[in-house]
Design an enzyme around this catalytic site. Structure first.
Site, PDB file in Angstrom:
ATOM      1  N   LYS A 174       0.853  -1.193   0.000  1.00 43.92           N
ATOM      2  CA  LYS A 174       0.000   0.000   0.000  1.00 43.92           C
ATOM      3  C   LYS A 174       0.888   1.242   0.000  1.00 43.92           C
ATOM      4  O   LYS A 174       1.465   1.611   1.008  1.00 43.92           O
ATOM      5  CB  LYS A 174      -0.930   0.043   1.217  1.00 43.92           C
ATOM      6  N   GLU A 204       9.643  16.568  15.046  1.00 40.82           N
ATOM      7  CA  GLU A 204       9.988  16.454  13.629  1.00 40.82           C
ATOM      8  C   GLU A 204       9.079  17.388  12.814  1.00 40.82           C
ATOM      9  O   GLU A 204       7.856  17.335  12.929  1.00 40.82           O
ATOM     10  CB  GLU A 204       9.784  15.006  13.154  1.00 40.82           C
TER      11      GLU A 204
HETATM   12  P1  NAD Z   1       2.576   8.498   7.481  1.00 39.72           P
HETATM   13  O1  NAD Z   1       2.894   7.724   8.706  1.00 39.72           O
HETATM   14  O2  NAD Z   1       1.536   9.554   7.561  1.00 39.72           O
HETATM   15  O3  NAD Z   1       2.064   7.526   6.308  1.00 39.72           O
HETATM   16  C1  NAD Z   1       2.857   6.443   5.865  1.00 39.72           C
HETATM   17  C2  NAD Z   1       1.945   5.366   5.326  1.00 39.72           C
HETATM   18  O4  NAD Z   1       1.157   4.835   6.384  1.00 39.72           O
HETATM   19  C3  NAD Z   1       0.962   5.844   4.260  1.00 39.72           C
HETATM   20  O5  NAD Z   1       0.865   4.857   3.253  1.00 39.72           O
HETATM   21  C4  NAD Z   1      -0.341   5.967   5.037  1.00 39.72           C
HETATM   22  O6  NAD Z   1      -1.497   5.828   4.250  1.00 39.72           O
HETATM   23  C5  NAD Z   1      -0.221   4.812   6.013  1.00 39.72           C
HETATM   24  N1  NAD Z   1      -1.013   4.932   7.238  1.00 39.72           N
HETATM   25  C6  NAD Z   1      -1.339   6.058   7.908  1.00 39.72           C
HETATM   26  N2  NAD Z   1      -2.073   5.747   9.003  1.00 39.72           N
HETATM   27  C7  NAD Z   1      -2.188   4.392   9.026  1.00 39.72           C
HETATM   28  C8  NAD Z   1      -2.827   3.464   9.904  1.00 39.72           C
HETATM   29  N3  NAD Z   1      -3.480   3.873  10.989  1.00 39.72           N
HETATM   30  N4  NAD Z   1      -2.740   2.143   9.624  1.00 39.72           N
HETATM   31  C9  NAD Z   1      -2.065   1.716   8.529  1.00 39.72           C
HETATM   32  N5  NAD Z   1      -1.465   2.548   7.653  1.00 39.72           N
HETATM   33  C10 NAD Z   1      -1.517   3.864   7.904  1.00 39.72           C
HETATM   34  O7  NAD Z   1       3.961   9.054   6.948  1.00 39.72           O
HETATM   35  P2  NAD Z   1       4.196  10.051   5.746  1.00 39.72           P
HETATM   36  O8  NAD Z   1       3.644  11.385   6.158  1.00 39.72           O
HETATM   37  O9  NAD Z   1       3.728   9.411   4.488  1.00 39.72           O
HETATM   38  O10 NAD Z   1       5.799  10.124   5.675  1.00 39.72           O
HETATM   39  C11 NAD Z   1       6.580  11.010   6.410  1.00 39.72           C
HETATM   40  C12 NAD Z   1       7.082  10.361   7.678  1.00 39.72           C
HETATM   41  O11 NAD Z   1       7.781   9.166   7.349  1.00 39.72           O
HETATM   42  C13 NAD Z   1       8.075  11.201   8.441  1.00 39.72           C
HETATM   43  O12 NAD Z   1       7.810  11.071   9.809  1.00 39.72           O
HETATM   44  C14 NAD Z   1       9.414  10.576   8.109  1.00 39.72           C
HETATM   45  O13 NAD Z   1      10.430  10.801   9.056  1.00 39.72           O
HETATM   46  C15 NAD Z   1       9.041   9.143   8.034  1.00 39.72           C
HETATM   47  N6  NAD Z   1      10.014   8.385   7.217  1.00 39.72           N
HETATM   48  C16 NAD Z   1      10.898   7.558   7.849  1.00 39.72           C
HETATM   49  C17 NAD Z   1      11.856   6.854   7.101  1.00 39.72           C
HETATM   50  C18 NAD Z   1      12.883   5.946   7.742  1.00 39.72           C
HETATM   51  O14 NAD Z   1      13.569   5.229   7.002  1.00 39.72           O
HETATM   52  N7  NAD Z   1      13.036   5.942   9.051  1.00 39.72           N
HETATM   53  C19 NAD Z   1      11.880   7.006   5.728  1.00 39.72           C
HETATM   54  C20 NAD Z   1      10.961   7.868   5.129  1.00 39.72           C
HETATM   55  C21 NAD Z   1      10.023   8.548   5.886  1.00 39.72           C
END
Ligand code: NAD
Ligand code: 6OD
Length: 484
Positions: free
Chosen positions: A176, A388
Site C-alpha cells: 500500500k 519532527e
Molecule cells: P505516514 O505515517 O503519515 O504515512 C505512511 C503510510 O502509512 C501511508 O501509506 C499511510 O497511508 C499509512 N497509514 C497512515 N495511518 C495508518 C494506519 N493507521 N494504519 C495503517 N497505515 C496507515 O507518513 P508520511 O507522512 O507518508 O511520511 C513522512 C514520515 O515518514 C516522516 O515522519 C518521516 O520521518 C518518516 N520516514 C521515515 C523513514 C525511515 O527510514 N526511518 C523514511 C521515510 C520517511
C-alpha cells in the site's frame, strides 16, 4: 486523466470510490486513484496466500533472483515514465528523480536479487555424549504474506526497499503506497505483470491509513508481517493494530536528526554537506538534519554562510535543470510546516532566513511551496527543536565542547541518523560511537551502501533493514538438528 487502479491476483481492478492524485507544484489533478475497500484488501491477501501454495512456493532461488532482475530491467525500460510519475506526484526536481529515486528503484531489485542468489545458511556441528555428534543447519523460509506500507517522500525508493527483499526471501506481497504518491507503485505493478511475476505474488491496494486500505492491511488476521515506513505516531497505531495476531514488524520511522560541526571541520565541505542534509528533497527525507550544532568559535561564520547558501537555492519547476528545491508534498503538509514557522516565532526564534511562503506570480501560487528556513536562538526545550517538522528547515545552536555537543545531539526522543563534521580522526570515531542513532555519517551525508544496517533507535524505529538484515527480517529460520 490517468487511472491508478488496484492490482490483485494479476488483475487491474477499478473501484467506485476514487480520489484525486494531486501535483503539489500547482495543485492540478494528475490522476484518479481507485481506493481499495475492505473486500479488495481481503482478496489481495487471499491471492497472496494462494500464491505461496502455488509455483511461487516451490520456485528455486535462482529463478526468483532472475525474476527480480527482470523487474529491474522493466523499470529501466520505462525509466522516463517512472520519472514523470514521481515528479507529478511529488514536484521533486527532475534531476533528483533521474539520479536518486528511480535508479534506486532498480538498484533495490538488482541488489537483493544478487544477494539472495549468493546467500548460504548457517551450520553448527556439535559433540554428543555418545560420541556420534550432531549437525545443526538452518533453512530460511519466507514469513508468508507481507504487508508493505510506505510513505510519500521517496515513493519508489522506499516502496521497493521493502518489496524487493521481501520477494527475494520468497514472500508474497500486499503493498500500500502513500495516498499522496501512488503513481510509481502502480507502474511497478504493470512491470511485475509484464515480467511474468506469478499472479498473487505482488498485489497493490490503494487508499488511506485509518479506516481505509492501510488499516485493513495492518489489522488483517491472515497477514504475517507488516513492514512500514512513516511517522512514529502511525507506527504506534500499526503496532497496536498488529498486536492481536502478533505479526512480525519492521518499522522505519521519523527523525529529528542532529548534525555536529566541530571547529576542526573542513568548513567548505561541512557547509555544502549541511545544505544537502537540511534542504534535500525540500527537507522531506527522514535522514535530514533538523538540529545543527556548531562549535561556538565558528558559529557566526557558519550561520552566515549557511544563510547565503539557503538563499541561493533555486526553487523552481521540476523540469528546469537549475531547480534544486521543489514544493512540499501537499497543501496539508505545507500548512503543518508553516505552522512550525509560526510556532518558532512564538517560541522566540530568530528567523535567519525564510519563514514564509514564496510568491511566484504564476500557477505555482496554488502549490505547496515554502521557503527554506534557518532558525537560531531557541532553547533545547522548544517544540521546534524537539518535534519532527519534515520541511526545509533547521535550528542552529552553538556548543562549547565535545561532551556538550554529544549531550545535545542525544537529547531527543528520536535516534535515526546523525552527521558529524571533523578532520580529527580520533574524534570522529569517538563521537560516532557515542551518538544514539542507527546511522552516523562522518564528513558526508546520505551515502548509502545497501549492505549496511539501516534503521533507527528510540522513536525512530524497530529493527534494521539492508543486506542480510533485510533477508533475515523477511524470513523465518528453522533449525534442523540431525543426530549422527
Ligand atoms: P505516514 O505515517 O503519515 O504515512 C505512511 C503510510 O502509512 C501511508 O501509506 C499511510 O497511508 C499509512 N497509514 C497512515 N495511518 C495508518 C494506519 N493507521 N494504519 C495503517 N497505515 C496507515 O507518513 P508520511 O507522512 O507518508 O511520511 C513522512 C514520515 O515518514 C516522516 O515522519 C518521516 O520521518 C518518516 N520516514 C521515515 C523513514 C525511515 O527510514 N526511518 C523514511 C521515510 C520517511
Ligand atoms: O536509502 C534508503 O535505503 C532509505 N531507506 C532511505 C530512507 C530515507 C528516508 O526518508
Amino acid at each position: 486523466m490517468r487511472n491508478i487502479k488496484n492490482y490483485v491476483a494479476g488483475e487491474f481492478l477499478s473501484s467506485n470510490s476514487q480520489f484525486d492524485d494531486i501535483n503539489p507544484v500547482d495543485g492540478s489533478v494528475v490522476a484518479k486513484v481507485h481506493e481499495a475497500d475492505k473486500t479488495t484488501v481481503d482478496r489481495a491477501v487471499a491471492a497472496a496466500r494462494a500464491s505461496l501454495a502455488g509455483e511461487w512456493g516451490t520456485i528455486s532461488v535462482a529463478e526468483r533472483s532472475s525474476l527480480l532482475n527482470k523487474v529491474a530491467e522493466g523499470i529501466e525500460k520505462r525509466f522516463d515514465e517512472f520519472v514523470d510519475a514521481e515528479i507529478s506526484d511529488t514536484g521533486k526536481p527532475l534531476t533528483q528523480a533521474r539520479t536518486l529515486d528511480i535508479p534506486r528503484g532498480t538498484a533495490n531489485f538488482r541488489f537483493f536479487a544478487n544477494l539472495v542468489a549468493s546467500s548460504g545458511t548457517e551450520c553448527f556441528e556439535m559433540k554428543t555424549p555418545d560420541g556420534g555428534g550432531a549437525l545443526n543447519y538452518s533453512v530460511q523460509k519466507p514469513l508468508g504474506v507481507v504487508g508493505v506500507i510506505s510513505p510519500w517522500n521517496l515513493p519508489l525508493l522506499l516502496f521497493t526497499w521493502k518489496v524487493a527483499p521481501a520477494m527475494a526471501a520468497g514472500n508474497a506481497i500486499v503493498g500500500k503506497p502513500s495516498e499522496e504518491t501512488p503513481g510509481t507503485a502502480f507502474l511497478l505493478a504493470e512491470v511485475m505483470h509484464d515480467a511474468g511475476v506469478p499472479h498473487g505474488v505482488f498485489n497493490l491496494v490503494n487508499g488511506f491509513g485509518r479506516g481505509s486500505a492501510g488499516e485493513f492491511l495492518a489489522t488483517h488476521t491472515d497477514v504475517d508481517a507488516i513492514t512500514f515506513t512513516g511517522e512514529s505516531a502511525t507506527g504506534s497505531a500499526i503496532m497496536r493494530a498488529a498486536a492481536d495476531n502478533v505479526k512480525s514488524l519492521s518499522f522505519e520511522l521519523g527523525g529529528k536528526n542532529a548534525a555536529i560541526i566541530f571547529e576542526d571541520a573542513d568548513l567548505e565541505q561541512a557547509i555544502d554537506g549541511t545544505v544537502r542534509s537540511v534542504f534535500s528533497n525540500c527537507g522531506q527525507v527522514c535522514l535530514c538534519s533538523e538540529r545543527v550544532y556548531v562549535h561556538e568559535s565558528i558559529f557566526d561564520e557558519f550561520v552566515d554562510r549557511l544563510k547565503n547558501c539557503a538563499e541561493s537555492l533555486q526553487l523552481g519547476w521540476p523540469e528546469d535543470d537549475k531547480t534544486e528545491i521543489g514544493p512540499l508534498v501537499s497543501i496539508a503538509h505545507r500548512d503543518k510546516v508553516v505552522s512550525y514557522y509560526e510556532l518558532a516565532r512564538k517560541e522566540g526564534a530568530t528567523i535567519v532566513t525564510g519563514g514564509g511562503i514564496p510568491k511566484f506570480g504564476d500557477r505555482r501560487d496554488e502549490g505547496a511551496w515554502v521557503e527554506p528556513t534557518i532558525l537560531t536562538g531557541l532553547p533545547e526545550s522548544a517544540r521546534c527543536v524537539r518535534e519532527e517538522i519534515f520541511g526545509p528547515v533547521c535550528h542552529i545552536a552553538p556548543f562549547s565542547s565535545e561532551d556538550h555537543a554529544v549531550a545535545m545531539a542525544n537529547d531527543s526522543r528520536y535516534g535515526l541518523a546523525s552527521a558529524v563534521w571533523t578532520t580529527n580522526l580520533a574524534r570522529a570515531h569517538r563521537v560516532a560511537r557515542q551518538i544514539d542513532a542507527g546511522i552516523v555519517w562522518v564528513n558526508t551525508w546520505y551515502l548509502r551502501d545497501l549492505r549496511t544496517p539501516f534503521g533507527g533507535v528510540k522513536l525512530s524505529g524497530i529493527g534494521r533493514e539492508g543486506g542480510t538484515h533485510s533477508l533475515n527480517f523477511y524470513s523465518e529460520p528453522t533449525n534442523i538438528c540431525i543426530k549422527l
